[in-house]
Motif scaffolding. Structure first.
Motif, PDB file in Angstrom:
ATOM      1  N   GLU A 131       0.836  -1.209   0.000  1.00 29.51           N
ATOM      2  CA  GLU A 131       0.000   0.000   0.000  1.00 29.51           C
ATOM      3  C   GLU A 131       0.869   1.256   0.000  1.00 29.51           C
ATOM      4  N   ALA A 132       1.963   1.188   0.759  1.00 30.08           N
ATOM      5  CA  ALA A 132       2.880   2.333   0.803  1.00 30.08           C
ATOM      6  C   ALA A 132       3.475   2.604  -0.574  1.00 30.08           C
ATOM      7  N   GLN A 133       3.780   1.552  -1.302  1.00 32.68           N
ATOM      8  CA  GLN A 133       4.353   1.719  -2.640  1.00 32.68           C
ATOM      9  C   GLN A 133       3.354   2.375  -3.590  1.00 32.68           C
ATOM     10  N   LYS A 134       2.061   2.045  -3.445  1.00 36.26           N
ATOM     11  CA  LYS A 134       1.044   2.674  -4.282  1.00 36.26           C
ATOM     12  C   LYS A 134       0.941   4.174  -3.971  1.00 36.26           C
ATOM     13  N   THR A 135       0.922   4.498  -2.684  1.00 40.39           N
ATOM     14  CA  THR A 135       0.841   5.909  -2.298  1.00 40.39           C
ATOM     15  C   THR A 135       2.102   6.663  -2.713  1.00 40.39           C
ATOM     16  N   ALA A 136       3.272   6.007  -2.580  1.00 39.20           N
ATOM     17  CA  ALA A 136       4.526   6.642  -2.988  1.00 39.20           C
ATOM     18  C   ALA A 136       4.522   6.932  -4.482  1.00 39.20           C
ATOM     19  N   ALA A 137       3.916   6.029  -5.275  1.00 37.26           N
ATOM     20  CA  ALA A 137       3.832   6.257  -6.726  1.00 37.26           C
ATOM     21  C   ALA A 137       2.961   7.473  -7.029  1.00 37.26           C
ATOM     22  N   GLU A 138       1.853   7.633  -6.270  1.00 37.97           N
ATOM     23  CA  GLU A 138       1.010   8.822  -6.439  1.00 37.97           C
ATOM     24  C   GLU A 138       1.800  10.087  -6.107  1.00 37.97           C
ATOM     25  N   ILE A 139       2.512  10.045  -4.996  1.00 36.39           N
ATOM     26  CA  ILE A 139       3.277  11.209  -4.558  1.00 36.39           C
ATOM     27  C   ILE A 139       4.395  11.528  -5.544  1.00 36.39           C
ATOM     28  N   GLU A 140       4.960  10.509  -6.155  1.00 35.21           N
ATOM     29  CA  GLU A 140       5.997  10.736  -7.162  1.00 35.21           C
ATOM     30  C   GLU A 140       5.425  11.502  -8.343  1.00 35.21           C
ATOM     31  N   ARG A 141       4.187  11.212  -8.708  1.00 33.68           N
ATOM     32  CA  ARG A 141       3.524  11.958  -9.793  1.00 33.68           C
ATOM     33  C   ARG A 141       3.282  13.410  -9.372  1.00 33.68           C
ATOM     34  N   TYR A 142       2.870  13.607  -8.127  1.00 38.50           N
ATOM     35  CA  TYR A 142       2.687  14.971  -7.632  1.00 38.50           C
ATOM     36  C   TYR A 142       4.011  15.729  -7.654  1.00 38.50           C
ATOM     37  N   ASN A 143       5.083  15.040  -7.304  1.00 36.46           N
ATOM     38  CA  ASN A 143       6.395  15.689  -7.304  1.00 36.46           C
ATOM     39  C   ASN A 143       6.818  16.064  -8.723  1.00 36.46           C
ATOM     40  N   ALA A 144       6.497  15.191  -9.681  1.00 35.87           N
ATOM     41  CA  ALA A 144       6.809  15.500 -11.087  1.00 35.87           C
ATOM     42  C   ALA A 144       5.999  16.716 -11.544  1.00 35.87           C
ATOM     43  N   ASP A 145       4.717  16.762 -11.133  1.00 32.06           N
ATOM     44  CA  ASP A 145       3.883  17.929 -11.465  1.00 32.06           C
ATOM     45  C   ASP A 145       4.454  19.191 -10.829  1.00 32.06           C
ATOM     46  N   ARG A 146       4.902  19.077  -9.574  1.00 36.46           N
ATOM     47  CA  ARG A 146       5.493  20.212  -8.873  1.00 36.46           C
ATOM     48  C   ARG A 146       6.720  20.728  -9.603  1.00 36.46           C
ATOM     49  N   LYS A 147       7.565  19.827 -10.079  1.00 33.96           N
ATOM     50  CA  LYS A 147       8.764  20.227 -10.828  1.00 33.96           C
ATOM     51  C   LYS A 147       8.386  20.961 -12.108  1.00 33.96           C
ATOM     52  N   ASP A 148       7.382  20.437 -12.821  1.00 36.36           N
ATOM     53  CA  ASP A 148       6.948  21.069 -14.070  1.00 36.36           C
ATOM     54  C   ASP A 148       6.409  22.477 -13.799  1.00 36.36           C
ATOM     55  N   LEU A 149       5.557  22.593 -12.791  1.00 35.19           N
ATOM     56  CA  LEU A 149       5.004  23.907 -12.446  1.00 35.19           C
ATOM     57  C   LEU A 149       6.095  24.875 -12.016  1.00 35.19           C
TER      58      LEU A 149
END
Length: 392
Positions: A131-149
């Motif tokens: 479950e932690a790995q699934k949430t970490a994958a979501e957060i990794e996408r948020y981090n990628a979005d943060r970098k783009d913004l």
């Protein structure tokens, strides 16, 4: 109601630089002691404490340094599933405090900046690794979005400064109503890298404008905002970072008032970034023994910074090149007279490649690092600045 705050005048706890998470840990420690539980039962919390100490940029002294050191041990040997999931892709056998600052903390923060902080809470309280790995994958996408913004907004802000011909101002104040509120603080820090001056980045928040402020070394941006408070709805923060809101019609009046206050109160020498150097060193003094000695001062951080050395009469061996998508970084291999060569990385110094090419002698301020790549650890210099040698 009880208030736990080591900064209170009536608090006599011997160390008053704990971050909020550190204070929470001390409460848990006190409760455990009251119940007769051994302190060893609390060790598994220290990965969270070390992450908070690193992310909050509190002084790396006294109890903070001790908690961070043992917290790093937990991160490297027995982290909770959420942190284990976050660092699964890191190709390092052992993380240091810098990795916590630049790998773990930004991802945890990204959840709150882009989506909601609940995602980070869920990650850090999850006991099931899958479950932690699934949430970490979501957060990794948020981090990628943060970098783009971050990148897009920084480019837009720099373009705004260029178009308004504001190169000679003492301040940077920019606004665009669709900028994401979660990243404007990061953008403010980016703008300081380009234009070294107190910086405010505004965006629209409902029917008002909201901003994040960042300052340069030794200039109190909070005091400057206080001097302009007649234009503000509310503000808060500290010497180097603050937040505020104002009415839209007050924006330009505030912008000019802030510029006036900073121009009148900021000493000239604070307008130039400085690198504080601890001592001069020759390349042949950078030995395994020196590195072992430096490690004894870790973990480094505010009030316990990584030692900065200066090396003179350095020359590149012909391998200098720029790295990064925008050629913003510098990679070279240097020698000094008859010494053996050593690898150098200069983040954000790509534009200085002309100072080192064609066997030109130069001087550099640097920290001594170990670089781990594919399981191999080598010594390298992390350069903070480069100058041409000044010959009489």
């Amino acid at each position: 109601m009880a208030v736990l705050d080591p900064k209170r005048d009536d608090c006599f706890y011997p160390y008053d630089e704990l971050c909020g998470c550190g204070i929470g840990f001390k409460l848990i420690q006190a409760l455990a002691a009251n119940r007769g539980e051994p302190v060893e039962h609390l060790i598994h919390y220290l990965d969270l404490v070390a992450t908070a100490i690193a992310a909050d940029i509190v002084p790396m002294t006294g109890e903070n340094r001790i908690l961070a050191k043992f917290g790093l041990d937990v991160i490297n040997n027995d982290p909770r599933p959420g942190i284990k999931a976050l660092i699964a892709s890191v190709k390092k056998q052992k993380l240091d405090i810098t990795d916590v600052v630049f790998i773990i903390a930004p991802r945890i923060n990204a959840a709150g900046r882009i989506k909601h902080g609940d995602h980070a809470v869920r990650l850090l309280t999850e006991f099931d690794l899958n479950e932690a790995q699934k949430t970490a994958a979501e957060i990794e996408r948020y981090n990628a979005d943060r970098k783009d913004l971050d990148k897009i907004i920084t480019q837009q802000a720099l373009r705004q400064i260029e178009q308004n011909a504001e190169h000679d101002r003492f301040t940077t104040v920019v606004f665009q109503e669709d900028w994401h509120k979660g990243v404007i603080g990061i953008v403010a820090s980016r703008l300081i890298e380009k234009y070294y001056r107190p910086t405010l980045v505004f965006t629209r928040s409902g029917d008002k404008y909201a901003a994040s402020a960042r300052s340069v070394k030794d200039f109190d941006v909070y005091n400057a905002l206080q001097a302009c408070s007649e234009h503000l709805e509310q503000f808060g923060g500290h010497m180097y970072a603050a937040g505020m809101t104002l009415k839209a019609e007050k924006y330009f009046d505030f912008k000019e008032a802030f510029e006036k206050v900073v121009r009148e109160t900021m000493p000239e020498h604070l307008r130039t970034p400085e690198v504080l150097i601890d001592m001069e060193i020759s390349l042949d003094q950078i030995t395994p023994k020196l590195i072992r000695l430096l490690k004894q001062f870790e973990p480094f951080g505010p009030m316990n910074m990584t030692p900065v050395f200066i090396g003179k009469n350095l020359t590149d061996t012909g391998f200098a090149k720029m790295l990064g998508a925008d050629n913003e970084h510098l990679r070279l291999y240097v020698k000094q007279q008859d010494s053996g060569g050593i690898a150098v990385i200069g983040f954000g110094l790509g534009s200085k490649i002309g100072l080192v090419q064609n066997q030109k002698a130069f001087q550099a301020a640097f920290c001594v690092d170990e670089n781990e790549w594919n399981g191999t650890v080598t010594t390298q210099l992390r350069v903070k600045d480069i100058r041409a040698m000044q010959h009489a």
